[in-house]
Enzyme design. Sequence first.
Site, PDB file in Angstrom:
ATOM      1  N   SER A 167      40.761   7.855 -22.442  1.00 25.34           N
ATOM      2  CA  SER A 167      39.813   8.855 -22.960  1.00 25.34           C
ATOM      3  C   SER A 167      40.499  10.215 -22.938  1.00 25.34           C
ATOM      4  O   SER A 167      41.489  10.406 -22.208  1.00 25.34           O
ATOM      5  CB  SER A 167      38.590   8.895 -22.040  1.00 25.34           C
TER       6      SER A 167
ATOM      7  N   TYR B  45      34.727   9.618 -13.452  1.00 25.13           N
ATOM      8  CA  TYR B  45      35.182   9.057 -14.747  1.00 25.13           C
ATOM      9  C   TYR B  45      36.616   9.532 -15.012  1.00 25.13           C
ATOM     10  O   TYR B  45      37.471   8.738 -15.395  1.00 25.13           O
ATOM     11  CB  TYR B  45      34.229   9.504 -15.854  1.00 25.13           C
TER      12      TYR B  45
HETATM   13  P1  NDP Z   1      30.042   0.913 -25.484  1.00 28.09           P
HETATM   14  O1  NDP Z   1      29.078   1.174 -24.388  1.00 28.09           O
HETATM   15  O2  NDP Z   1      29.528   0.751 -26.862  1.00 28.09           O
HETATM   16  O3  NDP Z   1      30.950  -0.352 -25.144  1.00 28.09           O
HETATM   17  C1  NDP Z   1      31.349  -0.667 -23.843  1.00 28.09           C
HETATM   18  C2  NDP Z   1      31.728  -2.123 -23.813  1.00 28.09           C
HETATM   19  O4  NDP Z   1      32.196  -2.463 -22.501  1.00 28.09           O
HETATM   20  C3  NDP Z   1      30.565  -3.041 -24.134  1.00 28.09           C
HETATM   21  O5  NDP Z   1      30.978  -4.024 -25.051  1.00 28.09           O
HETATM   22  C4  NDP Z   1      30.233  -3.677 -22.793  1.00 28.09           C
HETATM   23  O6  NDP Z   1      29.766  -5.003 -22.992  1.00 28.09           O
HETATM   24  C5  NDP Z   1      31.599  -3.690 -22.133  1.00 28.09           C
HETATM   25  N1  NDP Z   1      31.510  -3.853 -20.690  1.00 28.09           N
HETATM   26  C6  NDP Z   1      30.952  -3.011 -19.795  1.00 28.09           C
HETATM   27  N2  NDP Z   1      31.003  -3.530 -18.566  1.00 28.09           N
HETATM   28  C7  NDP Z   1      31.609  -4.729 -18.686  1.00 28.09           C
HETATM   29  C8  NDP Z   1      31.957  -5.753 -17.767  1.00 28.09           C
HETATM   30  N3  NDP Z   1      31.666  -5.638 -16.450  1.00 28.09           N
HETATM   31  N4  NDP Z   1      32.582  -6.867 -18.219  1.00 28.09           N
HETATM   32  C9  NDP Z   1      32.853  -6.989 -19.542  1.00 28.09           C
HETATM   33  N5  NDP Z   1      32.564  -6.052 -20.459  1.00 28.09           N
HETATM   34  C10 NDP Z   1      31.942  -4.939 -20.036  1.00 28.09           C
HETATM   35  O7  NDP Z   1      31.059   2.131 -25.418  1.00 28.09           O
HETATM   36  P2  NDP Z   1      32.422   2.481 -26.203  1.00 28.09           P
HETATM   37  O8  NDP Z   1      32.696   1.531 -27.285  1.00 28.09           O
HETATM   38  O9  NDP Z   1      32.354   3.921 -26.489  1.00 28.09           O
HETATM   39  O10 NDP Z   1      33.478   2.285 -25.016  1.00 28.09           O
HETATM   40  C11 NDP Z   1      34.674   1.546 -25.124  1.00 28.09           C
HETATM   41  C12 NDP Z   1      35.768   2.252 -24.342  1.00 28.09           C
HETATM   42  O11 NDP Z   1      36.046   3.505 -24.952  1.00 28.09           O
HETATM   43  C13 NDP Z   1      35.416   2.544 -22.884  1.00 28.09           C
HETATM   44  O12 NDP Z   1      36.533   2.231 -22.069  1.00 28.09           O
HETATM   45  C14 NDP Z   1      35.166   4.042 -22.884  1.00 28.09           C
HETATM   46  O13 NDP Z   1      35.426   4.630 -21.638  1.00 28.09           O
HETATM   47  C15 NDP Z   1      36.137   4.496 -23.953  1.00 28.09           C
HETATM   48  N6  NDP Z   1      35.842   5.803 -24.523  1.00 28.09           N
HETATM   49  C16 NDP Z   1      34.694   6.026 -25.253  1.00 28.09           C
HETATM   50  C17 NDP Z   1      34.413   7.287 -25.723  1.00 28.09           C
HETATM   51  C18 NDP Z   1      33.140   7.611 -26.439  1.00 28.09           C
HETATM   52  O14 NDP Z   1      32.856   8.798 -26.662  1.00 28.09           O
HETATM   53  N7  NDP Z   1      32.343   6.624 -26.843  1.00 28.09           N
HETATM   54  C19 NDP Z   1      35.348   8.406 -25.542  1.00 28.09           C
HETATM   55  C20 NDP Z   1      36.526   8.052 -24.782  1.00 28.09           C
HETATM   56  C21 NDP Z   1      36.758   6.807 -24.312  1.00 28.09           C
HETATM   57  P3  NDP Z   1      28.602  -5.746 -22.157  1.00 28.09           P
HETATM   58  O15 NDP Z   1      27.635  -4.694 -21.703  1.00 28.09           O
HETATM   59  O16 NDP Z   1      28.033  -6.706 -23.156  1.00 28.09           O
HETATM   60  O17 NDP Z   1      29.316  -6.440 -21.041  1.00 28.09           O
END
Ligand code: NDP
Length: 252
Positions: free
Chosen positions: A148, A161
């Site tokens: 990030s 975070y």
């Molecule tokens: P979302 O919340 O849309 O996606 C997060 C994903 O992580 C979901 O598919 C969720 O699936 C999965 N996840 C969470 N916990 C678990 C677990 N214990 N086991 C398996 N899967 C898990 O957010 P984003 O797409 O935005 O996030 C994706 C990445 O991008 C993250 O690492 C985030 O930190 C990073 N990011 C996002 C930014 C933003 O502004 N959106 C900015 C910078 C970085 P499920 O709940 O079904 O398990």
Amino acid sequence: MVRLDGTVALVTGASSGIGEATAEQLAAQGAGVALVARRADRLETLAGRIRDAGGTALVIEADVTDQEQAIAAVERTVAELGRLDTLVNNAGVMLLGPVTDAPTEEWDRMVRVNLLGLLYCAHAALPHLVRAASDSPRRVSDMVNVSSVAGRVARSGSGVYNATKFGVGAFSEALRQEVTQKHVRISLVEPGATDTELREHNRPEVMEAIMARFKGVERLQAEDIADTVLYIVTRPRHVAINELLVRPTEQA
Ligand code: NDP
């Protein structure tokens, strides 16, 4: 751009946001994709779309914070899709707010998903990535770790975070040095504000502060970061994109 036909990718956090868009783009470029997350219904819907478009998708319901489930996800991918060329370590949670008086169970969740989950998946995948780098026609393999802007710039209100994402950056650089001569490329992607479900897991007062901070900013779409990942993994064998920081143009 190198096509990905005949290769296999595993994407964690493929049930929404950046992971979902990335899996779809990798599949469109010819990769078989293993879709890993806890919400199996969402993964099934995505797998259906990928198959309807002529691609190959395998749904794996798993919690990456459980090392046995992380290992099983990798092993099932290799057993059913035949190999592993690309790991996108994308699953993550962002629970913001001041350190003082913070509910520390939020810290546990972030450390377990953003750090331990990523480490478990990396560890389980590495032997397969090393093999893919030596025996595939491409003779290179990829691990893309999603960090990030918060992995580059610390701010009051996102300390833990920040700690997890700075950790992802440190781990990625150390691992890069360890395996790069085996042609396993380790890349770091650092998105800015992206329009996904990520922020919705925060407490209401924290959500308000996030919305206020980004008021009027046109956020990135998940597809913009999927494009970034696709760019990284489709470079020729001698080109390693180590790190890409991608902000919305209007994000200060
Ligand atoms: P979302 O919340 O849309 O996606 C997060 C994903 O992580 C979901 O598919 C969720 O699936 C999965 N996840 C969470 N916990 C678990 C677990 N214990 N086991 C398996 N899967 C898990 O957010 P984003 O797409 O935005 O996030 C994706 C990445 O991008 C993250 O690492 C985030 O930190 C990073 N990011 C996002 C930014 C933003 O502004 N959106 C900015 C910078 C970085 P499920 O709940 O079904 O398990």
